[in-house]
Write a protein that holds these residues in place. Sequence first.
Motif, PDB file in Angstrom:
ATOM      1  N   ARG A  49      -8.168  11.824   8.277  1.00  0.00           N
ATOM      2  CA  ARG A  49      -9.390  11.242   7.725  1.00  0.00           C
ATOM      3  C   ARG A  49      -9.801  12.107   6.539  1.00  0.00           C
ATOM      4  NH1 ARG A  49     -13.753   9.813  12.275  1.00  0.00           N
ATOM      5  NH2 ARG A  49     -13.799  12.096  12.436  1.00  0.00           N
ATOM      6  N   GLU A  92       0.823  -1.200   0.000  1.00  0.00           N
ATOM      7  CA  GLU A  92       0.000   0.000   0.000  1.00  0.00           C
ATOM      8  C   GLU A  92       0.860   1.253   0.000  1.00  0.00           C
ATOM      9  OE1 GLU A  92      -3.807  -1.796   2.475  1.00  0.00           O
ATOM     10  OE2 GLU A  92      -2.316  -0.540   3.457  1.00  0.00           O
ATOM     11  N   ASN A  99      -3.414   7.505   7.303  1.00  0.00           N
ATOM     12  CA  ASN A  99      -4.573   8.019   6.565  1.00  0.00           C
ATOM     13  C   ASN A  99      -5.704   7.006   6.656  1.00  0.00           C
ATOM     14  OD1 ASN A  99      -6.254   9.406   4.697  1.00  0.00           O
ATOM     15  ND2 ASN A  99      -5.466   8.105   3.067  1.00  0.00           N
ATOM     16  N   ARG A 141       1.582   5.610   6.647  1.00  0.00           N
ATOM     17  CA  ARG A 141       0.649   4.733   5.947  1.00  0.00           C
ATOM     18  C   ARG A 141      -0.258   5.590   5.064  1.00  0.00           C
ATOM     19  NH1 ARG A 141      -0.147  -0.198   8.714  1.00  0.00           N
ATOM     20  NH2 ARG A 141       1.887  -0.855   9.525  1.00  0.00           N
ATOM     21  N   SER A 142      -0.187   5.365   3.759  1.00  0.00           N
ATOM     22  CA  SER A 142      -1.009   6.143   2.838  1.00  0.00           C
ATOM     23  C   SER A 142      -2.464   5.716   2.872  1.00  0.00           C
ATOM     24  CB  SER A 142      -0.465   6.015   1.407  1.00  0.00           C
ATOM     25  OG  SER A 142      -0.496   4.656   0.995  1.00  0.00           O
ATOM     26  N   HIS A 143      -2.734   4.510   3.367  1.00  0.00           N
ATOM     27  CA  HIS A 143      -4.116   4.035   3.505  1.00  0.00           C
ATOM     28  C   HIS A 143      -4.149   2.915   4.531  1.00  0.00           C
ATOM     29  CE1 HIS A 143      -8.209   2.934   2.518  1.00  0.00           C
ATOM     30  NE2 HIS A 143      -7.820   1.671   2.395  1.00  0.00           N
ATOM     31  N   GLU A 170      -7.135   0.566   6.982  1.00  0.00           N
ATOM     32  CA  GLU A 170      -8.538   0.271   7.281  1.00  0.00           C
ATOM     33  C   GLU A 170      -8.903   0.658   8.703  1.00  0.00           C
ATOM     34  OE1 GLU A 170     -10.719  -0.603   5.137  1.00  0.00           O
ATOM     35  OE2 GLU A 170      -9.315  -0.905   3.470  1.00  0.00           O
ATOM     36  N   GLY A 217      -6.291  12.123   0.827  1.00  0.00           N
ATOM     37  CA  GLY A 217      -5.550  11.575   1.958  1.00  0.00           C
ATOM     38  C   GLY A 217      -4.188  11.047   1.555  1.00  0.00           C
ATOM     39  N   ARG A 218      -4.134  10.284   0.462  1.00  0.00           N
ATOM     40  CA  ARG A 218      -2.842   9.754   0.004  1.00  0.00           C
ATOM     41  C   ARG A 218      -1.908  10.875  -0.431  1.00  0.00           C
ATOM     42  NH1 ARG A 218      -6.004   5.761  -2.681  1.00  0.00           N
ATOM     43  NH2 ARG A 218      -5.470   6.629  -4.724  1.00  0.00           N
ATOM     44  N   ASP A 257       1.146   2.749  -3.605  1.00  0.00           N
ATOM     45  CA  ASP A 257      -0.052   3.009  -4.388  1.00  0.00           C
ATOM     46  C   ASP A 257       0.235   4.101  -5.404  1.00  0.00           C
ATOM     47  OD1 ASP A 257      -2.544   2.552  -1.765  1.00  0.00           O
ATOM     48  OD2 ASP A 257      -1.576   1.134  -3.137  1.00  0.00           O
ATOM     49  N   SER A 277     -10.069   6.199   6.227  1.00  0.00           N
ATOM     50  CA  SER A 277     -11.245   6.627   5.484  1.00  0.00           C
ATOM     51  C   SER A 277     -12.066   7.581   6.348  1.00  0.00           C
ATOM     52  CB  SER A 277     -12.078   5.415   5.070  1.00  0.00           C
ATOM     53  OG  SER A 277     -12.491   4.691   6.230  1.00  0.00           O
ATOM     54  N   PRO A 321     -10.064   9.305  -0.415  1.00  0.00           N
ATOM     55  CA  PRO A 321      -8.865   8.490  -0.711  1.00  0.00           C
ATOM     56  C   PRO A 321      -7.741   9.249  -1.393  1.00  0.00           C
ATOM     57  CG  PRO A 321     -10.859   7.268  -1.233  1.00  0.00           C
ATOM     58  CD  PRO A 321     -11.307   8.654  -0.879  1.00  0.00           C
TER      59      PRO A 321
END
Length: 482
Positions: free
Chosen positions: A327, A285, A369, A353-355, A357, A333-334, A288, A371, A330
């Motif tokens: 938050r 990730e 980051n 962390r670019s994404h 859960e 945030g990235r 990305d 959601s 997508p």
Amino acid sequence: MNAIIALCHFCEAHGPGPLFCTQTLRETNIHQLDIHFDSERKGCPACNSIGNTTGLVSTDPDSNAHFVSSQVPVIPETIELVKKAAFRSISSEVSSASATTSTGSATTSNSDGCGLVFFGDAHRGHVLSCSFQLADSESRGFSKLFSIVILMKDKMFLLNIQPFLADCLTKIAKELQDYARTVYDDNLKAQGSQRAQRITQGYVNNSSTTRSLVDLTKKEAIFAYLHAHFSYVLWAGARYLTESIALGSPSVPPWLGRDTEEGFTMVQTDKEGYLMRRMGLAKSEELDRLDERDMAKYSLRMFRQALKGDFEAVCFCVLTGIQIVIRAPPVKGRCLVRNLKKLLPEPLHKLARSHAESYKSANECRIINLSQDAVAPNPSAGIMRIDLVDDKARDTVAVCVWEGELPLRSPKLLQKIMKAVDEELFTDLVLDKHMRALIEEWKNKVVCIRKMSSNQDVSKIKKIMDIQQQDQVLITYWYSHL
């Protein structure tokens, strides 16, 4: 990188000398190269690597550069320079860390037996040398002295990328030592008490003191491995620190590459070492791919406008290790994570962390980051929360909450970053390059502090590098991860 990397050794019959060399050639017909090998060493197994008529070649298609490995340098003018560098790296310019002593059934060394030394001048070239010992059960002292030298004319370039080169050379040396140690242990088991007898009687089997590197490591392709390592160092060294005219340039020059293009990048592995991975095939990730237009639209300056007065506090938290929980949609945030990572040296990028859960603690990551509907912790002095939302005009609105306070005197790196971001004459490309130079400068300061062995030496080096009290919080955070 315009340099020569050479593996050197001490032969008990012929003394110190180069064993295997790799250099960068451009616009050269490699099929017409003539290699001259010292005639007095031709019959010595220890002084031979791949022979006088063999060469290993790798080509970089982007720059059309050839990385050529051979017994001796293929450019005649550099042969004597490499010989002198080899002589000094083996005989006199040897770090105390590479000195070994015999204790019981095995040889031990300080700092894993790898010592780094810088020497040279404008006439004979500047050299970074890594000397080390390879275990040899049939040699005098049960070890042989080797070194890896990097020779180049540009002193400042060599010193600026010294941390990267030192890390690579040390890993190559340790790999060779591991191979030799395995063979050494196997020989001890087979010979039984022969070693103790040799120590008692002072007997040396002269017929076996000229064993080659292949014999010491039991790796038939050891020189192919070295060619791959040396070629990578030359390839990556040219990209580690690049000087280019960026003022007024609207786009990244093609030879520098882009993060979003198919190409190679260096990524850290769980085990000690490095590997080359194609970004297009990487599933992490952290890699990305973002559309280039998104990165241009959501630049550091755009987030500067959205964060308004909180931007300096965000930068302070990034530089000092205070966790930032984002938050956002997508893409935004990235993009924000990618821009904040520009404020940190590469070894600290793994803490972003670019994404994700779900929320991760500060021990796992410092920039995360999530959601927009993910559960996030409440802000505190140790956690900053940033929520990015879109208003009706489709502009980005940032809500930043942090219970901590900025110090009365900010770290000098933060002051320089704020000044650079506010400089209207800087294009986004110039700003990125300027930021990279600032981060590398302070990264090297931290690396220098790590080299010091006493508090008194640390105080002196801080005074020399003009590190003040307000910089200590940044130094402490970076020190623990570099």
